[in-house]
Design a protein around this motif. Structure first.
Motif, PDB file in Angstrom:
ATOM      1  N   GLN A 244       0.979  -1.203   0.388  1.00  0.00           N
ATOM      2  CA  GLN A 244      -0.037  -0.180  -0.164  1.00  0.00           C
ATOM      3  C   GLN A 244       0.768   1.028   0.058  1.00  0.00           C
ATOM      4  O   GLN A 244       1.044   2.311  -0.380  1.00  0.00           O
ATOM      5  CB  GLN A 244      -0.928   0.366   1.496  1.00  0.00           C
ATOM      6  N   ASP A 247       2.253   1.750  -3.517  1.00  0.00           N
ATOM      7  CA  ASP A 247       1.359   2.365  -4.334  1.00  0.00           C
ATOM      8  C   ASP A 247       1.561   3.987  -3.834  1.00  0.00           C
ATOM      9  O   ASP A 247       0.884   4.789  -5.256  1.00  0.00           O
ATOM     10  CB  ASP A 247      -0.082   1.316  -4.630  1.00  0.00           C
ATOM     11  N   TYR A 248       0.548   3.949  -3.084  1.00  0.00           N
ATOM     12  CA  TYR A 248       0.666   5.558  -2.357  1.00  0.00           C
ATOM     13  C   TYR A 248       1.668   6.787  -3.002  1.00  0.00           C
ATOM     14  O   TYR A 248       1.410   7.447  -3.026  1.00  0.00           O
ATOM     15  CB  TYR A 248       0.041   5.855  -0.792  1.00  0.00           C
ATOM     16  N   ILE A 250       3.094   6.257  -5.452  1.00  0.00           N
ATOM     17  CA  ILE A 250       3.983   6.421  -7.273  1.00  0.00           C
ATOM     18  C   ILE A 250       2.537   6.681  -7.484  1.00  0.00           C
ATOM     19  O   ILE A 250       3.022   7.544  -8.432  1.00  0.00           O
ATOM     20  CB  ILE A 250       3.582   4.678  -7.384  1.00  0.00           C
ATOM     21  N   TYR A 251       1.399   6.518  -6.683  1.00  0.00           N
ATOM     22  CA  TYR A 251       0.553   7.435  -6.644  1.00  0.00           C
ATOM     23  C   TYR A 251       0.945   9.280  -6.646  1.00  0.00           C
ATOM     24  O   TYR A 251       0.368   9.920  -7.083  1.00  0.00           O
ATOM     25  CB  TYR A 251      -0.637   7.457  -6.088  1.00  0.00           C
ATOM     26  N   LEU A 252       1.513   9.270  -5.736  1.00  0.00           N
ATOM     27  CA  LEU A 252       2.312  10.139  -5.079  1.00  0.00           C
ATOM     28  C   LEU A 252       3.220  11.497  -6.317  1.00  0.00           C
ATOM     29  O   LEU A 252       2.721  12.599  -6.528  1.00  0.00           O
ATOM     30  CB  LEU A 252       2.627  10.474  -3.667  1.00  0.00           C
ATOM     31  N   SER A 254       2.930  10.580  -9.529  1.00  0.00           N
ATOM     32  CA  SER A 254       2.915  11.087 -10.594  1.00  0.00           C
ATOM     33  C   SER A 254       1.410  12.044 -10.606  1.00  0.00           C
ATOM     34  O   SER A 254       1.487  13.047 -11.728  1.00  0.00           O
ATOM     35  CB  SER A 254       1.590   9.701 -11.193  1.00  0.00           C
ATOM     36  N   ALA A 255       1.063  12.071  -9.430  1.00  0.00           N
ATOM     37  CA  ALA A 255       0.537  13.514  -8.988  1.00  0.00           C
ATOM     38  C   ALA A 255       0.847  14.853  -8.873  1.00  0.00           C
ATOM     39  O   ALA A 255       0.904  16.056  -9.445  1.00  0.00           O
ATOM     40  CB  ALA A 255      -0.640  13.482  -7.819  1.00  0.00           C
ATOM     41  N   LYS A 258       2.261  15.275 -13.065  1.00  0.00           N
ATOM     42  CA  LYS A 258       0.550  16.501 -13.172  1.00  0.00           C
ATOM     43  C   LYS A 258       0.686  18.082 -12.877  1.00  0.00           C
ATOM     44  O   LYS A 258       0.403  18.522 -14.024  1.00  0.00           O
ATOM     45  CB  LYS A 258      -0.026  15.174 -13.169  1.00  0.00           C
TER      46      LYS A 258
ATOM     47  N   PRO B 141       6.636   4.176 -14.094  1.00  0.00           N
ATOM     48  CA  PRO B 141       5.648   4.127 -14.789  1.00  0.00           C
ATOM     49  C   PRO B 141       4.741   4.811 -15.629  1.00  0.00           C
ATOM     50  O   PRO B 141       5.146   5.966 -16.070  1.00  0.00           O
ATOM     51  CB  PRO B 141       4.808   5.392 -13.593  1.00  0.00           C
ATOM     52  N   HIS B 143       2.286   6.255 -16.577  1.00  0.00           N
ATOM     53  CA  HIS B 143       1.528   7.303 -16.760  1.00  0.00           C
ATOM     54  C   HIS B 143       2.284   8.630 -16.694  1.00  0.00           C
ATOM     55  O   HIS B 143       1.891   9.988 -17.212  1.00  0.00           O
ATOM     56  CB  HIS B 143       0.073   7.540 -16.021  1.00  0.00           C
TER      57      HIS B 143
END
Lengths: 357, 159
Positions: A244, A247-248, A250-252, A254-255, A258, B141, B143
Motif C-alpha cells: 500500500q 502504491d501510494y 507511485i500515486y504521489l 504521478s500527482a 501532473k 510508471p 502515465h
C-alpha cells in the motif's frame, strides 16, 4: 484407584490360597499336629528361581565406528543440538578449573603422573558438556552441506540481465529506486511494524520537466528534494502494508508530475519584481545588449571599425555563445553574489562580447 | 435464480484467464540493484561463522558480494549496588555487548533474491537478528512518461 484396589484384593486371595495349600501338604506328613506354615519364613520347597536378564554389552559411542572418509552431510543433515557421541572431533569448551593450593609436595608428584592432570588446566572435554549444547553450532552448514543445498537451489536462480552492469546504467534504464527492509528477530511475532516503511528515490533529471515545471515540482516537494544531488526522496509509512505504501508513493509521484506541468491563470501576471531570482532575459540588461549589438552591426559597415566576429556571423545575436555566457555571468553576479571569482568572470565575458579579438 | 446469476460470472472468469496468466510467465521479474544484510548479535564468533556461511553461499550461487564491513560494537552498562544502603564492595556492573556486521550484495534478480534470502533466513542461528534492506529498481510508471506537451494541452483545456 479402582484398579489398585482390585490388584490388592487379588493378591490377598492368592496369598490365602497358597497358605491353604501349604497347610494341607504339611498335614499329610504330621498327621497328629497341624503346623502353621508361613510362606517366606518356613521353607515350603516349592519356591521358583528368579530368572536374571543377561547384561547387554555397552555400545561404544557412534564416533568410534565412523570411517574417516564418511559423508558428513548424512551424519548431520539438519540443525540440531550438539551430541558428543556423534561428533568425532576433540572439542573442548568451558571454564578452566585448576587448584594447586591443597597439594603437598608428594601429592603434586602423584598428580602430575595421574590421568587427571591431562584434564586439568584446559577447558572440559565434549563428554556431557553443556557449554557445547548451549552455543548454536554450524555442523549442519559445512562447505559440503552448502554445496549440496546450492546445487539444488541453483535452478531457481536467474541471471542478471545484460546491459545493467553498473549503477549508472541501472539508473538510466530504471530511474525509480524503491528501498524497503525486512526484519528477522527472535520474538513471538513474525510481523515488524518497521517493515511497512517504503522509501522511493528518483533523480529529477530522469523526469520530463521544463524549467517552470521543475521549479514548481521542487516547491511542491519541499525538503524532500536534495539540491546537491538532484534527488527526490519520498518516505512513506502511513499505510499498514508495504504494498500500500509503495502504491501510494507511485500515486504521489504521478500527482506531483501532473501538478507541476499545470500553469495557473495568475502565473502569467508575475512581473520582474515578483521573481525570486534574477533572470537575465526578463531584465534591462537583455535590452541593452540587444541595442549594443545592433549598433555594432551598423558600425561594421565602416571598414575602419573593428567589430567582434560573432556579431556578423549569425542572424540571431542573442543566441550566440558570447552573449549567453555573458548572460550567465550577469545572473551569477546577482544570484550568487559579488565576489572576486564572479567579478573576474564578468569582466572576461564583457571583454569577449564587446571587444574584437 | 442463483444458478442463472452465477453462470455469467463463471463464464467471464473462464474467458479472462489466458494461458499466459495460468503459467505465470507474463509478469516481469523484480530487479534488485543491491541488498544489504545487517546482522546483530551478542556472540561475535557465531556471527563470524554465519558470515562465512553467507559468503560461501554467495560464491556457490554466483552472487556478487560488494563489501563486508563491521560497525563498532555497542556496549550497554547497568550499575547495581547489591547492598541496599552502604557497602561499596558490593557494587556490581553488568554489561551487554551488541556486535554488528554488514554485507552488501549487488545485482540480484527477484527469483535469485527470494531463493537466497529464504535459504539464509531459515539458517539464521539462534539469538541473532537480521535486517535485510532491498534496493529495487523500477522503470518510470507509464502515465509519467508521455510527452509533456500533451499534458500541457490537457491543462489548458481544463482551464
Amino acid at each position: 484407584m479402582a484398579s489398585a484396589d482390585q490388584i490388592s484384593h487379588e493378591s490377598m486371595v492368592n496369598q490365602s490360597l497358597r497358605f491353604k495349600m501349604a497347610r494341607s501338604s504339611v498335614s499329610c506328613k504330621y498327621s497328629e499336629f497341624s503346623m502353621v506354615v508361613i510362606p517366606g519364613h518356613n521353607h515350603t520347597g516349592d519356591s521358583v528361581e528368579r530368572r536374571r536378564r543377561p547384561e547387554l554389552p555397552v555400545i561404544p559411542p557412534r564416533e568410534k565406528s565412523m570411517p574417516i572418509d564418511q559423508d558428513w552431510t548424512t551424519v548431520w543433515p539438519t540443525a540440531s543440538t550438539f551430541k558428543w557421541s556423534a561428533v568425532p572431533l576433540p572439542i573442548r569448551q568451558g571454564r578452566v578449573f585448576v587448584c594447586f593450593k591443597n597439594f603437598s609436595e608428594s601429592n603434586i608428584f602423584n598428580y602430575f603422573h595421574s590421568q587427571k592432570a591431562e584434564q586439568d588446566g584446559i577447558p572440559p572435554g565434549k563428554y556431557g558438556n553443556l557449554e557445547l549444547m548451549k552455543i548454536p553450532n554450524f555442523l549442519h552448514l559445512t562447505p559440503n552441506h552448502i554445496k549440496k543445498h546450492c546445487a539444488a537451489l541453483k535452478e531457481f536462480c536467474t541471471e542478471w540481465p545484460e546491459g545493467l552492469e553498473t549503477d549508472e546504467k541501472c539508473k538510466k534504464h530504471f530511474p525509480v529506486e524503491v528501498i524497503s527492509s525486512d526484519y528477522i528477530v527472535d520474538s513471538i511475532s513474525l510481523r515488524d511494524p518497521r517493515a511497512r516503511t517504503v522509501c522511493i528515490k528518483i533523480n529529477l533529471s530522469s523526469l520530463d520537466l521544463d524549467s517552470h515545471a521543475k521549479d514548481k515540482f521542487i516547491r511542491l516537494v519541499g525538503d524532500r528534494y536534495n539540491a546537491d544531488t538532484g534527488e527526490l526522496t519520498l518516505e512513506l509509512d502511513r499505510c499498514p502494508m508495504k504494498k500500500q505504501n509503495h502504491d501510494y508513493g507511485i500515486y504521489l509521484l504521478s500527482a506531483l508530475f501532473k501538478e507541476s506541468w499545470k500553469t495557473e491563470g495568475w502565473e502569467s501576471e508575475k512581473t520582474v519584481d515578483d521573481m525570486e531570482m534574477y533572470v537575465w532575459s526578463m531584465n534591462e540588461s537583455k535590452k541593452n545588449t540587444q541595442q549594443i549589438t545592433e549598433v555594432m552591426k551598423k558600425a561594421a559597415e565602416n571598414p575602419s571599425c573593428k567589430v567582434p566576429e560573432y556579431v556578423l556571423k549569425s542572424e540571431n545575436v542573442l543566441e550566440t555563445e558570447p552573449v549567453q555566457e555573458y548572460a550567465a555571468a550577469v545572473e551569477d553576479l546577482h544570484n550568487v553574489g559579488e565576489d572576486l571569482h564572479s567579478l573576474e568572470k564578468y569582466k572576461e565575458q564583457v571583454k569577449k562580447m564587446l571587444l574584437a579579438q | 435464480m442463483n444458478t442463472s446469476l452465477r453462470l455469467p460470472s463463471l463464464l467471464v472468469c473462464h474467458l479472462s484467464t489466458s494461458p499466459a496468466q495460468v503459467e505465470g510467465d507474463g509478469e516481469p521479474d523484480d530487479l534488485y540493484r543491491s541488498i544489504v544484510l545487517e546482522m546483530k548479535g551478542h556472540d561475535p564468533t557465531v556471527m563470524a561463522s554465519y558470515q562465512k556461511y553467507l559468503c560461501m553461499t554467495c560464491e556457490e550461487l554466483g552472487i556478487h558480494v560488494e563489501r563486508v564491513w563491521e560497525l563498532p560494537k555497542c556496549i550497554e552498562r547497568r550499575s547495581l549496588l547489591k547492598s541496599v544502603h552502604i557497602y561499596k564492595k558490593h557494587f556490581r556492573q553488568y554489561e551487554s555487548r551488541t556486535h554488528f556486521r554488514n554485507i552488501e550484495l549487488k545485482r540480484l534478480t527477484g527469483s535469485t533474491a527470494d531463493t537466497f534470502l529464504e535459504y539464509i533466513e531459515r539458517n539464521l542461528p539462534e539469538g541473532m537478528a537480521l535486517k535485510v534492506t532491498k534496493h529495487r529498481i523500477e522503470p518510470l510508471p507509464p502515465h509519467i512518461r508521455p510527452a509533456p506537451k500533451q499534458v500541457e494541452d490537457d491543462s489548458t483545456i481544463t482551464q
